[in-house]
Design an enzyme around this catalytic site. Structure first.
Site, short mmCIF file in Angstrom:
data_model
loop_
_atom_site.label_atom_id
_atom_site.label_comp_id
_atom_site.label_asym_id
_atom_site.label_seq_id
_atom_site.Cartn_x
_atom_site.Cartn_y
_atom_site.Cartn_z
N SER A 233 6.62 -20.45 -16.75
CA SER A 233 5.70 -20.08 -15.68
C SER A 233 6.18 -20.64 -14.34
O SER A 233 7.35 -20.49 -13.99
CB SER A 233 4.29 -20.56 -16.03
OG SER A 233 3.32 -19.95 -15.21
N ASP A 328 3.70 -9.53 -20.11
CA ASP A 328 3.18 -10.64 -19.31
C ASP A 328 2.27 -10.09 -18.22
O ASP A 328 2.68 -9.30 -17.38
CB ASP A 328 4.36 -11.40 -18.68
CG ASP A 328 3.94 -12.67 -17.96
OD1 ASP A 328 2.73 -12.89 -17.77
OD2 ASP A 328 4.84 -13.44 -17.58
N HIS A 362 2.28 -14.06 -21.64
CA HIS A 362 2.86 -15.05 -20.73
C HIS A 362 3.20 -16.38 -21.41
O HIS A 362 4.29 -16.89 -21.25
CB HIS A 362 1.89 -15.30 -19.58
CG HIS A 362 2.41 -16.22 -18.53
ND1 HIS A 362 3.46 -15.88 -17.70
CD2 HIS A 362 2.04 -17.48 -18.16
CE1 HIS A 362 3.70 -16.88 -16.85
NE2 HIS A 362 2.86 -17.86 -17.13
#
Length: 423
Positions: A233, A328, A362
């Protein structure tokens, strides 16, 4: 509970968090239908549950490696389905295990009927360890560095890895301790909000990570000349910047990050080297669940006004492993991966490999934890969708965890003379 009926966990009831376990049932009636349930609690006290209905074979046995779930949290043959399909009763809760010393405990039970009130026939407890036998855990408070260092038993030499688990306040030890249990010296560091650090920051300084690299390389057990960096991330763009600007980064794992510096401006040697690429709040799409879809909310890093945020990955001397989930919904990780590949190829660089996972979301983490469809996002200030389909996401985590270890072993070669020189 009947003494004739057994619910067994093989090869043993105590295992590492990232290891599969086989569930087998014996002693049922021929073709008897039963419901298996799993229950666990995370560090925040949130309860996660799953269930699946099975039909015994002619001998009264059920084997999750062989038999399909007929209904419940998943269907089909899924040996670890009871683990990855667990969900919290409340919406938008992400499974959180941040400490490494206590095992993750899962209670399995088998019930006579599919309904919630069905009589329990057998139960078993699975202790899933986050830190392996002999792995040392040491809290680090050295100069500006605040973190935790994990060292495998045996003295080394071992590859050294810096783990940037999340962009947030406290430390998460799970990934670092599990990786150390596989033969790496791993330092996981906090950026803010931990111990005596500032609770909030308005800028990020690359010098902090340079200090962390120096600290890691000084450890007697570290035999790799360069270190690895593992990210996910927001910390993905920090890892890219480390690889591009700092010496000693030999291998970088980038998981669902961005190709540009995001959220906070980046400084090095007291000078700003990248402004922050920001979100356009108006492009965050609300959904009926109460969680928002932010996939297209980040400004375009290729737009002329944002090009200063792009990280010059062509400067990096080390190797890259780029990992993108094609579903994602936090942001468009696949597009950012493609941007970096195009940039490196344009500069005639081939120091990278990439993996794309169809159907994954994600948060790609070590395998066999509960899949998270949505949870609170600190930057956006509300719950967001993370994307992914549970079965595909779980399979991606199993594949990626092995891939990460192979990548670091291949590109962080160890030399025993490195250790002798430090002693």
């Amino acid at each position: 509970m009947s003494s004739q009926i057994r619910l067994r966990l093989l090869p043993r009831a105590r295992c590492m968090f990232d290891e599969p376990v086989q569930l087998k049932v014996d002693g049922l009636r021929s073709r008897q239908v039963v419901t298996l349930r799993a229950r666990t609690t995370d560090d925040k006290g949130v309860v996660f549950r799953s269930s699946a209905t099975y039909r015994a074979d002619g001998s009264g046995g059920v084997d999750l490696q062989r038999d399909p779930s007929l209904s419940g949290s998943y269907t089909g043959v899924e040996p670890m389905g009871l683990l990855w399909s667990m969900r919290a009763a409340a919406l938008h809760k992400r499974f959180q295990r941040t400490k490494s010393l206590d095992p993750h405990v899962v209670k399995f039970s088998m019930h006579e009927e599919e309904e919630e009130g069905g009589r329990m026939l057998a139960e078993a407890t699975n202790e899933r360890l986050l830190i392996g036998d002999g792995v040392s855990r040491r809290t680090i408070k050295d100069g500006n560095i605040r973190g935790v260092l994990f060292t495998p038993p045996g003295g080394g030499p071992f590859p050294g890895v810096l783990d940037l688990y999340t962009f947030g306040g406290g430390l998460s030890e799970k990934r670092a301790s599990l990786l150390a249990s596989r033969g790496f010296v791993v330092l996981t560091v906090a950026l803010y909000g931990h111990d005596d650090m500032a609770k909030n920051i308005k800028e990020v300084h690359l010098d902090y990570f340079e200090e962390a690299i120096r600290f890691l390389k000084k450890q007697n057990e570290v035999g790799s000349k360069g270190v690895g960096v593992m990210s996910i991330s927001k910390s993905g763009d920090l890892a890219l910047s480390m690889a591009s600007y700092l010496p000693g980064v030999a291998a970088t794992v980038w998981i669902n990050g961005c190709s540009a510096n995001t959220v906070l401006p980046l400084y090095y040697k007291k000078s700003q080297i990248h402004p922050a690429l920001m979100f356009d709040i108006s492009k965050i799409i609300p959904t009926e669940s109460g969680a928002a879809n932010g996939k297209n909310a980040l400004h375009d890093p290729l737009a002329e006004e944002n090009k200063a945020t792009l990280i010059p990955v062509e400067r990096a001397e080390g190797r890259f492993l780029f990992v993108a989930s094609e579903d994602d919904l936090n942001w468009d990780s696949k597009a950012y991966l493609d941007m970096m590949v195009e940039r490196l190829q344009r500069h005639r660089k081939d120091n990278f490999e990439s993996v794309r996972y169809s159907g994954a979301g994600h948060y790609l983490e070590p395998p066999y934890g509960p899949y998270c469809p949505s949870s609170f996002h600190g930057v956006v200030g509300m719950p967001v969708l993370w994307g992914g389909e549970p079965r595909s996401h779980a399979a991606a985590e199993v594949h990626l965890w092995k891939k990460i270890q192979e990548f670091f072993r291949a590109h962080l070669s160890c030399d025993a003379t490195q250790i002798k020189a430090k002693m």
